[in-house]
Enzyme design. Structure first.
Site, PDB file in Angstrom:
ATOM      1  N   ASP A  75       3.182  -7.578   0.015  1.00 51.85           N
ATOM      2  CA  ASP A  75       1.937  -7.887   0.916  1.00 51.85           C
ATOM      3  C   ASP A  75       0.980  -7.885   0.568  1.00 51.85           C
ATOM      4  O   ASP A  75       1.121  -7.291  -0.585  1.00 51.85           O
ATOM      5  CB  ASP A  75       1.792  -5.864   1.598  1.00 51.85           C
ATOM      6  CG  ASP A  75       0.173  -5.900   2.859  1.00 51.85           C
ATOM      7  OD1 ASP A  75       0.052  -7.309   2.303  1.00 51.85           O
ATOM      8  OD2 ASP A  75       0.565  -4.864   2.811  1.00 51.85           O
ATOM      9  N   ASN A 109       4.812 -10.876   9.676  1.00 51.80           N
ATOM     10  CA  ASN A 109       3.544 -10.918   9.553  1.00 51.80           C
ATOM     11  C   ASN A 109       3.471 -11.146  11.096  1.00 51.80           C
ATOM     12  O   ASN A 109       3.360 -11.202  12.383  1.00 51.80           O
ATOM     13  CB  ASN A 109       2.797 -11.856   8.790  1.00 51.80           C
ATOM     14  CG  ASN A 109       0.816 -11.430   9.860  1.00 51.80           C
ATOM     15  OD1 ASN A 109      -0.135 -10.342   9.840  1.00 51.80           O
ATOM     16  ND2 ASN A 109       0.501 -12.232   9.777  1.00 51.80           N
ATOM     17  N   HIS A 157      -7.644  -9.348   3.395  1.00 52.75           N
ATOM     18  CA  HIS A 157      -6.718  -8.756   2.519  1.00 52.75           C
ATOM     19  C   HIS A 157      -7.360  -8.494   0.727  1.00 52.75           C
ATOM     20  O   HIS A 157      -7.029  -7.687  -0.126  1.00 52.75           O
ATOM     21  CB  HIS A 157      -5.431  -9.150   1.999  1.00 52.75           C
ATOM     22  CG  HIS A 157      -4.686  -8.834   1.195  1.00 52.75           C
ATOM     23  ND1 HIS A 157      -3.773  -7.858   1.644  1.00 52.75           N
ATOM     24  CD2 HIS A 157      -3.963  -9.452   0.123  1.00 52.75           C
ATOM     25  CE1 HIS A 157      -2.997  -7.444   0.527  1.00 52.75           C
ATOM     26  NE2 HIS A 157      -3.168  -8.394  -0.081  1.00 52.75           N
ATOM     27  N   ASP A 161      -0.050  -4.353  14.390  1.00 51.43           N
ATOM     28  CA  ASP A 161      -1.340  -4.056  13.612  1.00 51.43           C
ATOM     29  C   ASP A 161      -1.631  -4.035  12.959  1.00 51.43           C
ATOM     30  O   ASP A 161      -3.335  -4.007  12.910  1.00 51.43           O
ATOM     31  CB  ASP A 161       0.380  -4.297  13.009  1.00 51.43           C
ATOM     32  CG  ASP A 161      -0.521  -3.591  10.756  1.00 51.43           C
ATOM     33  OD1 ASP A 161      -1.627  -4.071  10.382  1.00 51.43           O
ATOM     34  OD2 ASP A 161       0.415  -3.154  10.314  1.00 51.43           O
ATOM     35  N   ASN A 162      -2.296  -5.651  13.296  1.00 53.06           N
ATOM     36  CA  ASN A 162      -3.731  -6.187  12.810  1.00 53.06           C
ATOM     37  C   ASN A 162      -4.603  -6.216  13.793  1.00 53.06           C
ATOM     38  O   ASN A 162      -5.923  -5.671  13.904  1.00 53.06           O
ATOM     39  CB  ASN A 162      -3.661  -7.851  13.177  1.00 53.06           C
ATOM     40  CG  ASN A 162      -2.048  -8.681  11.541  1.00 53.06           C
ATOM     41  OD1 ASN A 162      -1.737  -7.595  11.531  1.00 53.06           O
ATOM     42  ND2 ASN A 162      -2.683  -9.544  11.174  1.00 53.06           N
ATOM     43  N   LYS A 164       4.619  -7.376  14.751  1.00 53.18           N
ATOM     44  CA  LYS A 164       3.388  -6.706  13.894  1.00 53.18           C
ATOM     45  C   LYS A 164       2.583  -7.294  13.735  1.00 53.18           C
ATOM     46  O   LYS A 164       0.821  -6.554  14.199  1.00 53.18           O
ATOM     47  CB  LYS A 164       3.900  -7.766  12.667  1.00 53.18           C
ATOM     48  CG  LYS A 164       3.280  -6.755  11.413  1.00 53.18           C
ATOM     49  CD  LYS A 164       2.141  -7.051  11.498  1.00 53.18           C
ATOM     50  CE  LYS A 164       1.749  -7.191   9.632  1.00 53.18           C
ATOM     51  NZ  LYS A 164       0.276  -7.397   9.394  1.00 53.18           N
ATOM     52  N   HIS A 173       0.815  -1.258   0.140  1.00 52.99           N
ATOM     53  CA  HIS A 173      -0.168   0.201  -0.280  1.00 52.99           C
ATOM     54  C   HIS A 173       0.826   0.711   0.415  1.00 52.99           C
ATOM     55  O   HIS A 173       1.483   1.564   1.627  1.00 52.99           O
ATOM     56  CB  HIS A 173      -1.125  -0.045   1.262  1.00 52.99           C
ATOM     57  CG  HIS A 173      -1.454  -0.873   1.722  1.00 52.99           C
ATOM     58  ND1 HIS A 173      -2.874  -1.664   0.321  1.00 52.99           N
ATOM     59  CD2 HIS A 173      -1.493  -2.515   2.370  1.00 52.99           C
ATOM     60  CE1 HIS A 173      -3.084  -3.052   0.867  1.00 52.99           C
ATOM     61  NE2 HIS A 173      -2.331  -3.135   1.710  1.00 52.99           N
ATOM     62  N   SER A 205       2.104  -0.580  -5.653  1.00 48.95           N
ATOM     63  CA  SER A 205       1.092  -0.524  -4.448  1.00 48.95           C
ATOM     64  C   SER A 205       0.494  -2.276  -4.746  1.00 48.95           C
ATOM     65  O   SER A 205       0.727  -3.141  -5.671  1.00 48.95           O
ATOM     66  CB  SER A 205      -0.162   0.515  -4.324  1.00 48.95           C
ATOM     67  OG  SER A 205      -1.196   0.253  -3.446  1.00 48.95           O
ATOM     68  N   GLU A 241       4.642  -8.977   4.179  1.00 48.26           N
ATOM     69  CA  GLU A 241       3.783  -8.049   5.299  1.00 48.26           C
ATOM     70  C   GLU A 241       2.642  -8.879   5.649  1.00 48.26           C
ATOM     71  O   GLU A 241       2.807  -8.690   7.264  1.00 48.26           O
ATOM     72  CB  GLU A 241       3.557  -7.088   4.417  1.00 48.26           C
ATOM     73  CG  GLU A 241       2.724  -5.487   6.051  1.00 48.26           C
ATOM     74  CD  GLU A 241       3.460  -5.181   6.554  1.00 48.26           C
ATOM     75  OE1 GLU A 241       4.964  -5.386   6.652  1.00 48.26           O
ATOM     76  OE2 GLU A 241       2.583  -4.272   7.659  1.00 48.26           O
TER      77      GLU A 241
HETATM   78  P1  NAI Z   1      -6.304 -14.712  11.409  1.00 53.00           P
HETATM   79  O1  NAI Z   1      -6.306 -16.366  11.300  1.00 53.00           O
HETATM   80  O2  NAI Z   1      -5.700 -13.611  12.774  1.00 53.00           O
HETATM   81  O3  NAI Z   1      -8.164 -14.464  11.597  1.00 53.00           O
HETATM   82  C1  NAI Z   1      -9.127 -14.810  11.000  1.00 53.00           C
HETATM   83  C2  NAI Z   1     -10.045 -15.582  11.493  1.00 53.00           C
HETATM   84  O4  NAI Z   1     -11.266 -16.090  10.902  1.00 53.00           O
HETATM   85  C3  NAI Z   1      -9.596 -16.879  12.048  1.00 53.00           C
HETATM   86  O5  NAI Z   1      -9.656 -17.145  13.437  1.00 53.00           O
HETATM   87  C4  NAI Z   1     -10.489 -17.593  11.433  1.00 53.00           C
HETATM   88  O6  NAI Z   1     -10.905 -18.957  12.208  1.00 53.00           O
HETATM   89  C5  NAI Z   1     -11.928 -16.993  11.350  1.00 53.00           C
HETATM   90  N1  NAI Z   1     -12.844 -17.205  10.044  1.00 53.00           N
HETATM   91  C6  NAI Z   1     -12.490 -18.337   9.050  1.00 53.00           C
HETATM   92  N2  NAI Z   1     -13.150 -17.991   8.487  1.00 53.00           N
HETATM   93  C7  NAI Z   1     -14.687 -18.111   8.438  1.00 53.00           C
HETATM   94  C8  NAI Z   1     -15.796 -17.552   8.559  1.00 53.00           C
HETATM   95  N3  NAI Z   1     -16.656 -18.288   7.398  1.00 53.00           N
HETATM   96  N4  NAI Z   1     -16.318 -17.209   9.136  1.00 53.00           N
HETATM   97  C9  NAI Z   1     -15.855 -16.222  10.502  1.00 53.00           C
HETATM   98  N5  NAI Z   1     -15.189 -16.799  10.726  1.00 53.00           N
HETATM   99  C10 NAI Z   1     -14.553 -17.021  10.054  1.00 53.00           C
HETATM  100  O7  NAI Z   1      -5.215 -13.312  10.586  1.00 53.00           O
HETATM  101  P2  NAI Z   1      -5.401 -12.337  11.055  1.00 53.00           P
HETATM  102  O8  NAI Z   1      -4.490 -11.536  11.237  1.00 53.00           O
HETATM  103  O9  NAI Z   1      -6.519 -11.192  11.454  1.00 53.00           O
HETATM  104  O10 NAI Z   1      -6.472 -11.078   9.360  1.00 53.00           O
HETATM  105  C11 NAI Z   1      -7.315 -11.491   8.817  1.00 53.00           C
HETATM  106  C12 NAI Z   1      -7.483 -10.571   7.075  1.00 53.00           C
HETATM  107  O11 NAI Z   1      -6.811  -9.413   7.338  1.00 53.00           O
HETATM  108  C13 NAI Z   1      -6.381 -11.293   6.444  1.00 53.00           C
HETATM  109  O12 NAI Z   1      -6.221 -11.659   4.990  1.00 53.00           O
HETATM  110  C14 NAI Z   1      -5.258 -10.758   6.729  1.00 53.00           C
HETATM  111  O13 NAI Z   1      -3.921 -10.249   5.731  1.00 53.00           O
HETATM  112  C15 NAI Z   1      -5.774  -9.122   6.611  1.00 53.00           C
HETATM  113  N6  NAI Z   1      -5.139  -7.552   7.023  1.00 53.00           N
HETATM  114  C16 NAI Z   1      -5.420  -6.598   7.415  1.00 53.00           C
HETATM  115  C17 NAI Z   1      -5.226  -5.746   7.790  1.00 53.00           C
HETATM  116  C18 NAI Z   1      -5.636  -4.352   7.347  1.00 53.00           C
HETATM  117  O14 NAI Z   1      -5.258  -3.108   7.671  1.00 53.00           O
HETATM  118  N7  NAI Z   1      -6.955  -4.065   6.406  1.00 53.00           N
HETATM  119  C19 NAI Z   1      -3.927  -5.388   8.523  1.00 53.00           C
HETATM  120  C20 NAI Z   1      -3.549  -6.830   8.727  1.00 53.00           C
HETATM  121  C21 NAI Z   1      -4.032  -8.259   8.544  1.00 53.00           C
END
Ligand code: NAI
Length: 462
Positions: A128, A213, A333, A222-223, A218, A53, A76, A188
């Protein structure tokens, strides 16, 4: 090369520079690395492709990599997340950058391709979500005669496969050459890290990878705390809706879900959570959130946010049941968490950039944010600088590690050692006035650590 960039408006550079100057005061980790390594230039000779980004915070990351001796080109990783003034400031500083807020999917892959165009080619990737890595690996497989680009199944795939075909025709053998000269990638985000572990399982990772990550400084910051600030920021800038009293559903209670639920609760919304993992479901319940099935709250909730990194979480049959003017958005993501493609034949009214009103067959309308792409970066400006400093300090340390100690790594995925994780945290304490307690040698020995750390065993979960 003159004008080796694509930005919306280069005259935004002065505004970008002012915001960059402010961001630097909130990014102590990156500034400390500049002070520590600015003279020795450990990244001299490295040529880094960045796909992340293109925000103000990323601009501070880019300038830190450059200060440490790297040659950098940037694109990006998302079509809506660029801050055009940040891109302009980077372009004006002489680092090639290819990023415009609202670029098309075709441009997304074309710009990524351009970010690889160092005269001698790159030797490191900073990714990322894994698009830069995917581009090279998919292209190299196509060059090896594998049938990987023939039948695209989504809009996303049409765009990447068309770009691969174009590059293969223009420069035969290019992808294989790129793959073979890349020494490593630092990744990332959760979704990109999943892709890397999959590649290892399939025996297809051609260079070492550092999973940024899963540095504690991180994902647990961040998350979580990042989304805690930026989720509601995105919803408010998009809709100006009153948050207090509304019922909001957060799908997923991982790190991003925890921050998102806290964000909405902090704004006064009544938050419900859906989860598939019993541990995270129990955490949500014990944090005070009702854990529900999405199906049971469709007609009563006002705001729906996906945070899962999974696909098809909010499906067309769900959206048909939502109440009039429900707000639907994603902070994970990729945009496939919400079945946006299934809405394409409905009536869309664009309200403003990255905000659409969609009429459902029942006559009810939905407000869809950022076309289902991560709304905190599409509708707002992503996480604040301070938390991104922690993430990006890990990124810089990972790039130094991949560059300086490359021979020590196999083609596998690694996490930075705990002493570096603790270093990243330590670099952020002064800025917010945190005073650390010093363990006596007797106390340290009693709990089995060294007085200077690491303070926890590898299996500790924070
Ligand atoms: P994580 O693996 O810690 O959490 C995801 C959760 O979703 C898990 O607990 C899982 O059991 C649950 N899950 C999966 N399928 C599901 C469903 N159908 N219904 C309900 N729950 C379900 O992953 P994290 O770190 O929380 O990241 C999640 C997403 O966010 C990733 O795509 C990551 O790349 C992205 N991300 C976005 C950021 C942003 O600024 N927008 C920052 C950091 C990560």
């Amino acid at each position: 090369m003159a004008n080796d960039y694509i930005v919306k408006d280069i005259s935004l550079a002065a505004y970008g520079r002012k915001e960059l100057d402010i961001a630097e005061t909130e990014m102590p980790g990156l500034m400390a690395l500049r002070a520590e390594y600015g003279e020795s230039k450990p990244l001299a000779g490295s040529r880094i492709v960045g796909s992340l980004h293109m925000t103000i915070q990323t601009a501070v990351l880019i300038e830190t990599l450059v200060a440490l001796g790297a040659d950098v080109r940037w694109a990006s990783c998302n079509i809506f997340s660029t801050q055009d003034h940040a891109a302009a400031a980077i372009a004006e500083s002489g680092t090639p950058v290819f990023a415009i807020k609202g670029q098309s999917l075709e441009e997304h892959w074309d710009y990524l391709d351009k970010s690889f165009m160092f005269p001698e080619g790159p030797n490191l990737i900073l990714d990322d979500g894994g698009d830069a890595t995917l581009y090279i690996l998919l292209g190299a497989r196509a060059e090896a005669g594998e049938d990987v680009i023939a039948v695209p199944t989504s809009e996303e795939e049409v765009a990447i496969k068309a770009q691969i075909k174009k590059r293969m025709e223009a420069t035969p053998g290019w992808f294989t050459k790129m793959r073979d000269q890349i020494k490593g990638v630092s990744e990332e985000t959760t979704t990109g890290v999943h892709r890397l572990y999959d590649l290892v399982k399939q025996g297809q990772l051609p260079f070492p990878a550092i999973n940024v990550n899963d540095s504690v400084t991180k994902s647990k910051f961040d998350n979580k705390y990042g989304c805690k600030e930026s989720l509601v920021d995105g919803i408010r800038r998009a809709t100006d809706t009153m948050m207090a009293g509304k019922v909001a559903v957060v799908c997923g209670y991982g790190d991003v879900g925890k921050g998102s639920a806290a964000s909405l609760a902090g704004a006064g919304a009544r938050v419900k959570v859906t989860e598939a993992d019993p541990i995270c479901a129990l955490q949500a319940a014990m944090d005070g959130f009702e854990v529900v099935l999405l199906e049971d709250v469709l007609a009563t909730a006002d705001i729906f946010i996906t945070t899962t990194g999974n696909k098809d979480v909010i499906r067309i049959e769900h959206m048909r049941e939502m109440k009039d003017m429900a707000i639907v958005g994603n902070i994970g993501h990729f945009d496939n968490e919400i079945q946006v493609a299934a809405l394409k034949n409905h009536k869309w009214t664009n309200i403003k950039e990255q905000v659409d009103m969609i009429e459902m067959p029942s006559g009810n309308r939905l407000i869809l944010l950022s076309e289902g792409r991560l709304l905190n970066l599409g509708n707002a400006t992503g996480h604040p600088s301070f938390v991104m400093s922690a993430s990006f300090t890990n990124q810089v340390l990972a790039q130094i590690e991949l560059w300086e100690n490359n021979g020590q790594y196999k083609n596998d995925v690694y996490i930075l050692p705990k002493h570096l994780d603790e270093k990243v945290a330590r670099l952020h304490l002064d800025r917010i006035g945190v005073k650390l307690t010093q363990l006596s040698s007797e106390q340290a020995a009693y709990i089995g650590v060294k007085p200077e750390g690491p303070f926890k065993p590898e299996h500790y979960r924070y």
